[in-house]
Write an enzyme that holds these catalytic residues in place. Structure first.
Site, PDB file in Angstrom:
ATOM      1  N   CYS A  96       0.884  -1.264   0.078  1.00  0.00           N
ATOM      2  CA  CYS A  96      -0.153   0.006   0.043  1.00  0.00           C
ATOM      3  C   CYS A  96       0.854   1.374   0.062  1.00  0.00           C
ATOM      4  O   CYS A  96       1.581   1.519  -0.939  1.00  0.00           O
ATOM      5  CB  CYS A  96      -0.829  -0.143   1.295  1.00  0.00           C
ATOM      6  SG  CYS A  96      -2.360   1.366   1.003  1.00  0.00           S
ATOM      7  N   HIS A 185      -3.826  -5.410   0.197  1.00  0.00           N
ATOM      8  CA  HIS A 185      -3.168  -5.834   1.842  1.00  0.00           C
ATOM      9  C   HIS A 185      -3.329  -7.184   1.911  1.00  0.00           C
ATOM     10  O   HIS A 185      -4.345  -7.797   2.257  1.00  0.00           O
ATOM     11  CB  HIS A 185      -4.097  -4.931   2.662  1.00  0.00           C
ATOM     12  CG  HIS A 185      -3.839  -3.850   2.972  1.00  0.00           C
ATOM     13  ND1 HIS A 185      -2.748  -3.211   3.686  1.00  0.00           N
ATOM     14  CD2 HIS A 185      -4.439  -2.744   2.331  1.00  0.00           C
ATOM     15  CE1 HIS A 185      -2.721  -1.801   3.541  1.00  0.00           C
ATOM     16  NE2 HIS A 185      -3.851  -1.492   2.862  1.00  0.00           N
ATOM     17  N   GLU A 187      -2.085  -8.823   4.149  1.00  0.00           N
ATOM     18  CA  GLU A 187      -2.041  -8.979   5.487  1.00  0.00           C
ATOM     19  C   GLU A 187      -3.228  -9.036   6.306  1.00  0.00           C
ATOM     20  O   GLU A 187      -3.487  -9.153   7.427  1.00  0.00           O
ATOM     21  CB  GLU A 187      -0.864  -8.266   6.381  1.00  0.00           C
ATOM     22  CG  GLU A 187      -1.306  -6.789   6.517  1.00  0.00           C
ATOM     23  CD  GLU A 187      -1.055  -5.763   5.298  1.00  0.00           C
ATOM     24  OE1 GLU A 187      -1.096  -4.366   5.535  1.00  0.00           O
ATOM     25  OE2 GLU A 187      -1.200  -6.513   4.084  1.00  0.00           O
TER      26      GLU A 187
END
Length: 241
Positions: A96, A185, A187
């Site tokens: 990001c 993302h 994660e």
């Protein structure tokens, strides 16, 4: 010599989300599932000294709620440091904000997306250039990812290879030599994505977004998560040589 994987922390999540799930760096560390390489967090936003690239097994730059075009001093420091990582041949992954930092550091452009914010669980599509890519070759051609960003990589750096895009964001992933940038993302879990929607619900509704529909579209994103584990395997394989 013992090498570390360094997570360069350039931001934090909302306090309420951190209280439930931890912060960006813990989500990334958990997602890597490293077995043989230790992780060390470097809080660049707080002014921590950046590691010498040659002493890293790999480097990951986190996301941030900051806007890259505001040019905060800590961000410019990281941006000026990234080319040394590329020159040293150390695997780098920008997520990001980290993706946008990588693009700018290597001569690309980042800024506000002309179509506005991309938010929620969205499908990304891989390009043929992923066929031999260490992070993406094992993934299906299309898969869902979690995304939340107002700014994007507007122009890729010279020599960069575009890897993935969505209907909103053409530059969701790219590779430049030993460095990768991803706008989505890997994660995030579904619960984290839902928590962001809840936290931002008032602003989203004011912008005419149906939050109920966004929440209903959230799913787990195991293929996106494999970008992190694939990066970890790349790091561990290099250390075994």
């Amino acid at each position: 010599m013992s090498f570390l994987l360094h997570i360069i922390k350039v931001g934090s999540t909302y306090p309420a989300i951190a209280a439930r799930f931890g912060d960006f760096e813990s989500w990334i560390a958990d997602g890597l599932r490293l077995a043989t390489v230790e992780v060390r967090v470097v809080n660049a936003k707080a002014g921590a000294e950046l590691p010498h690239p040659a002493k890293s097994a790999g480097i990951i730059a986190t996301g941030s709620h900051s806007m890259i075009t505001d040019d905060p001093p800590w961000s410019l420091t990281v941006e000026k440091w990234i080319p040394s990582v590329i020159r040293a041949g150390i695997p780098f992954l920008g997520i990001c904000y980290g993706h946008q930092l990588l693009a700018r550091a290597a001569g690309g452009e980042a800024g506000y997306h002309p179509a506005g914010k991309e938010f929620g669980t969205v499908p990304v599509h891989l390009l043929p250039s992923c066929a031999d890519d260490p992070l993406f070759a094992s993934l299906p051609g299309t898969f869902p990812v979690h995304a939340t960003h107002s700014q994007s990589v507007l122009r890729l750096p010279p020599g960069a290879v575009r890897l993935a895009g969505s209907s909103h964001e053409p530059n969701h992933a790219f590779r430049l030599h030993n460095a990768w940038g991803i706008q989505f993302h890997p994660e995030y879990t579904a619960d984290i994505m839902r928590s962001y929607m809840t936290a931002d619900a008032q602003d989203l509704e004011a912008a005419g977004v149906n939050v109920t529909d966004l929440l209903a579209a959230v799913v787990e994103t195991p293929h996106a998560a494999r970008v992190l584990t694939n990066f970890a395997r790349l790091i561990e394989a290099r250390q075994e040589r």
